[in-house]
Design a protein around this motif. Structure first.
Motif, PDB file in Angstrom:
ATOM      1  N   GLN A 390       0.882  -1.267   0.038  1.00  0.00           N
ATOM      2  CA  GLN A 390       0.012  -0.120   0.025  1.00  0.00           C
ATOM      3  C   GLN A 390       1.180   1.014  -0.291  1.00  0.00           C
ATOM      4  N   GLN A 391       0.601   2.529  -0.905  1.00  0.00           N
ATOM      5  CA  GLN A 391       1.352   3.779  -1.208  1.00  0.00           C
ATOM      6  C   GLN A 391      -0.062   4.647  -0.985  1.00  0.00           C
ATOM      7  N   ASP A 392       0.788   6.095  -0.498  1.00  0.00           N
ATOM      8  CA  ASP A 392      -0.200   6.732  -0.800  1.00  0.00           C
ATOM      9  C   ASP A 392      -0.082   7.555  -2.495  1.00  0.00           C
ATOM     10  N   TYR A 393      -1.178   7.642  -2.061  1.00  0.00           N
ATOM     11  CA  TYR A 393      -1.603   8.830  -3.885  1.00  0.00           C
ATOM     12  C   TYR A 393      -2.208   9.517  -4.048  1.00  0.00           C
ATOM     13  N   ALA A 426      -7.321  12.856   0.557  1.00  0.00           N
ATOM     14  CA  ALA A 426      -6.808  11.126   1.545  1.00  0.00           C
ATOM     15  C   ALA A 426      -6.490   9.944   0.365  1.00  0.00           C
ATOM     16  N   GLY A 427      -5.806   9.571  -0.421  1.00  0.00           N
ATOM     17  CA  GLY A 427      -6.341   8.999  -1.248  1.00  0.00           C
ATOM     18  C   GLY A 427      -4.742   7.262  -1.007  1.00  0.00           C
ATOM     19  N   TYR A 473      -9.208   6.173  -3.904  1.00  0.00           N
ATOM     20  CA  TYR A 473      -8.990   7.988  -3.879  1.00  0.00           C
ATOM     21  C   TYR A 473     -10.719   7.971  -3.968  1.00  0.00           C
ATOM     22  N   LEU A 474     -11.498   7.416  -4.172  1.00  0.00           N
ATOM     23  CA  LEU A 474     -13.107   7.734  -3.908  1.00  0.00           C
ATOM     24  C   LEU A 474     -13.133   8.475  -2.149  1.00  0.00           C
TER      25      LEU A 474
END
Length: 890
Positions: A390-393, A426-427, A473-474
């Motif tokens: 998992q990584q920040d998008y 935040a996604g 990111y929804l």
């Protein structure tokens, strides 16, 4: 300092293992025929020669260089007799250089680069044969197969964009073979091969070792590691087992600093302005996940092998390996934070927890025997690998695509109903990958002392990858009964949770992704013949491989659309695209060598070799590149293999009574029909796709040397110089019949009245490929001496220099100064850098202790700069590390 429980267990094993076998002797090799697989790895780590030639530690009192034995051509040979560019590092050398991961090893490989997005998340490139690296999101589904093969003993460990990071403990050696190796190692060995070769059980002696270390990282958290090895002859001379256990904790050094994220009217190319004007802008923060040293890495594993000498002609080896890599946080840093603030060294602003957990088990078996005069080897293996990442998008939220899933009330959002409002930016993306890799190989060889020698074999491989990718990111509220009731009563809209197919409900917040099954089956037959035209002087070799691939990709790609606005959760709206793609291809790849031993100590050679890698599929096919509203290009479902042809000349020699070794090679390589990926959402659609594109030419030179200056002083070095360039300039051709400009190059795109020029994405003649530095070189000195009747001491120091390189091909848009990132393919120049390592130590009887330092100049150069997360990010080399290591062997 945190000490892992497994570290304690290893240290306890050390204490238990110190029974009465502390004689310090070197066990002999297990019984095997000279050209059989078990003979590859018959010695414990402390007894092998060093990289490319002598092992300085064991040769402290020797006045000449030693001999390295390799099996790069499926037969046991002195490395100086192998007619290719090759380096080999024994287990002892790996220990001396404090090498445990590929990041450590690459410092001594002058023609190898590594696009690393973190542990277990990278691609290996050799001789500048690269078209760039996009990061890891969806890589298990969309990334082409690598063109450098990775092997653990005889088992293939290659993986798209995620080459397995084998922890290097209890290794007999690591071999790095440059240039195409398609005849012996098949598809994926197009540009070269990295071979991890483990130590095998010794039938005659009880032996073992243990090692522990602690260290500090400049600006980061402490490190510690421990490992233990035990070899036990259960039935001396007949049956033995060997086990190793290891734990490694690398403290974090990247700080996720407290930060805010403020929506700006310029976001989405100005699409955010109506929300700001309506008072819908908000400020968010990352305080719940901000922390110092947030990228620690823990690697734990074990390996158990057993060797059975059935009789004088037959033996059987079986091995079981396990490894778990747990990397927290992210390995990247941001020069500029999410709100435009300038960040310090090794800092990032991430808003969502990140991790990469990579777990594999491997079962392998090898049967060696004699059938008359023929030597037979059957080897097989089965690897099960599981990955969760998992990584920040969050920075995707600045784009028009990100806003679409987070805002309602204007035409820029998923729903135009309700008042203009934006929810959390935040996604993240979450990828769960599982794979199985099975292989079987049967080889027959004539005796090595025959003037005419033949090796032939059959190969079968079954590689399957399952990928569950989620872009989360929804942030518009989902249609729970309460939210739906409010929306239908005139309140703010809601969006139903996506379903990838009827009955397959996805996590809330998932906007896009795929569920895929991808892989291939390969059948191959290969053969090689060698003839000594003049015995011990002139030898000719020819070989070829026939391969047949059956490749597939099935599953669905799913989306969130307007059909999911204001409908109940659990409603299937048919938003997934079904993949059911299959293709086959076959062919031959060949090689030829001519070796001339001018003297027993000097050989010159010519090698012709061919390599290839499998093709692949794109997730969907769609019409893109619109001109005046009419599409000009249909993205293809599949792309074909690319191929590499290598012509190489070289010489290998030793001088001054085996005190100086000098090897050099020059090569001309032609890389054709190269697989290339594109992501340009403004023109070419909102998903990455791959096609076959340009050709490249690489002319290069590599030199390796080693000298025994005095009885205890050795010098080792190597370097490469490459000139890589694109040799043709294909274009993206209009392939939609009936459209204006059909079958001609696409030169313009855009809506009516807003047409603009379209830059050829394949690049121009003379363009430099990605990850292709002009020069790389390294050198190290080591001095061994004895004092006070039995103490053995050493001191060594070395440096590595890697030249500057780009992360993407030449026609990709430049990332210099770009703050509004709209693509994951911006082109950045990664500056050249130098690192310096050193160590000093002393040994007495069975004990040794050493002090070491890596990256002593504390260089923070980037090994992978990209816009893969819609913000400029850099993966830095590890800061300066100082440590102490204690070892014991018996």
């Amino acid at each position: 300092m945190k000490i892992n429980p497994i570290t304690c267990a290893v240290l306890a094993a050390l204490a238990v293992s110190r029974v009465s076998y502390a004689d310090g002797t070197t066990p002999p090799a297990p019984v095997a025929q000279p050209n059989q697989t078990v003979a590859q790895s018959s010695q414990p780590a402390q007894s092998g020669p060093s990289a490319n030639a002598a092992d300085p530690a064991n040769a402290a009192n020797a006045s000449t260089l030693g001999t390295v034995t390799v099996t790069a051509q499926h037969t046991v040979q002195d490395i100086q007799d192998v007619p290719i560019t090759i380096q080999a590092f024994t287990g002892n050398t790996l220990q001396q250089l404090n090498v445990t991961s590929f990041d450590d090893l690459i410092k001594y490989l002058p023609n190898v680069t590594f696009a690393a997005n973190g542990p277990g998340q990278g691609n290996i490139y050799m001789r500048g044969l690269s078209t760039g690296f996009l990061g890891n999101q969806s890589s298990a589904t969309i990334a082409p197969f690598p063109n450098v093969a990775v092997y653990l003993d005889d088992q293939s460990m290659q993986f798209p964009a995620r080459n397995l990071d084998v922890y290097m403990v209890d290794m007999e050696r690591v071999e790095v073979l440059e240039g195409p190796q398609g005849t012996l190692f098949g598809g994926g060995a197009e540009a070269g091969v990295v071979r991890y070769i483990t130590n095998k059980p010794n039938l005659d002696k009880v032996s073992g070792s243990a090692e522990a270390s602690v260290g500090v990282t400049d600006g980061g958290a402490p490190n510690n590691s421990a490992n233990a090895v035990l070899n036990l002859p259960i039935i001396p001379g007949t049956f033995a087992v060997r086990g190793v256990i290891y734990n490694d904790h690398q403290g974090g050094y990247i700080d996720n600093v407290p930060s805010t994220y403020t929506r700006q009217p310029t976001d989405g190319g100005g699409a955010m302005a109506p929300y700001v004007a309506a008072g819908g802008t908000s400020v968010f923060n990352n305080y719940s996940v901000a922390q110092n040293n947030w990228n620690p890495v823990d690697t734990q594993g074990a390996r158990l092998s057993a060797l059975w000498k059935i009789n004088d002609n037959w033996n059987f080896l079986i091995a079981e390996s396990y490894q778990n890599l747990d990397a927290k946080g992210q390995s990247s840093t941001y020069p500029v934070g999410s709100d435009g603030e300038t960040l310090g060294t090794d800092q990032i602003t991430a808003f969502v927890p990140g991790w990469n957990n990579d777990h594999y088990t491997n079962s392998a078996w090898t049967l060696n025997g004699q059938v008359g005069d023929l030597s037979l080897v059957y080897t097989g293996g089965y690897t099960n690998r599981r990955i969760s990442e998992q990584q920040d998008y969050t920075n995707y939220s600045r784009s028009a695509g990100g806003m679409y899933y987070q805002c309602t009330g204007t035409s820029a959002g998923l729903s135009s109903a309700g008042k203009p409002i934006c929810y959390s930016p935040a996604g993240y993306w979450n990828d769960t990958v599982g794979s199985t890799h099975q292989s079987h190989e049967l080889r027959l060889s004539t005796p090595e002392d025959y003037r005419f020698r033949v090796t032939g074999g059959l190969y079968y491989e079954d590689f399957d990858i399952q990928d569950h990718m989620r872009f989360n990111y929804l942030t518009i509220p989902s249609c729970t009964p309460a939210n739906l009731a409010g929306a239908l009563a005139g309140g703010n809209p809601c969006v139903a949770v996506a379903e990838s197919s009827p009955g397959v409900t996805l996590p809330a917040g998932t906007a896009f992704g795929e569920n895929t099954d991808r892989g291939y089956k390969q059948e191959a037959a290969f053969g090689s013949m060698s003839y000594d035209i003049i015995p011990d002087v002139l030898t000719a070799t020819v070989g070829t491989r026939y391969y047949h691939y059956s490749e597939w990709q099935t599953g669905t790609e799913f989306y969130t659309t307007t059909a999911q606005v204001n409908v109940p959760n659990g409603t299937y709206v048919g938003d997934d695209t079904v993949m059911n793609y299959h293709q086959t291809y076959h062919g031959f790849k060949s090689r030829a060598n001519l070796e001339w031993h001018i003297t027993p100590d000097m050989m010159v050679y010519y090698t012709f070799s061919q390599g290839f890698r499998p093709g692949g599929f794109n997730r969907t096919s769609s019409d893109v590149a619109k001109l005046d509203g009419e599409p000009q290009y249909k993205k293809p479902i599949s792309y074909a293999p690319d191929t590499l042809t290598n012509n190489e000349i070289g010489f290998k020699s030793t001088f001054f009574n085996d005190r100086l070794l000098l090897n050099a090679s020059a090569y001309d390589m032609r890389w054709d029909n190269v697989q290339m990926q594109f992501f340009n959402p403004l023109v070419l659609g909102n998903t990455t796709f791959a096609v076959n594109g340009p050709n490249y030419k690489v002319d290069g030179l590599e030199v390796q040397f080693q000298g025994k200056i005095t009885e205890g002083l050795s010098i080792i070095g190597s370097g490469s110089l490459n000139h890589a360039k694109q040799t043709n300039s294909p274009c993206l051709v209009n392939n939609i019949p009936g459209s204006p400009g059909y079958n001609t190059c696409i030169v313009q795109t855009g809506a009516i009245g807003d047409v603009s020029s379209f830059t050829n994405p394949f690049g121009n003649v003379g363009s430099v490929p990605a990850f292709s530095p002009r020069s790389q070189y390294n050198m190290r000195l080591r001095y061994d001496w004895t004092f006070n009747g039995g103490f053995k001491a050493f001191a060594q120091a070395g440096f590595n220099r890697t030249g500057s390189m780009y992360n993407q091909p030449a026609t990709y848009p430049s990332g210099a100064g770009v703050t509004d990132v709209t693509t994951v393919e911006l082109r950045y120049l990664q500056g050249g850098y130098t690192t310096v390592d050193a160590s000093i130590g002393v040994a007495k009887d069975n004990w040794d202790v050493s002090l070491y330092g890596t990256n002593l100049t504390d260089n923070h150069a980037s090994v992978f700069t990209s816009s893969a997360q819609f913000i400029e990010s850099e993966v830095p080399i590890r800061p300066r590390v100082l440590g102490v290591k204690v070892g014991f062997k018996f």
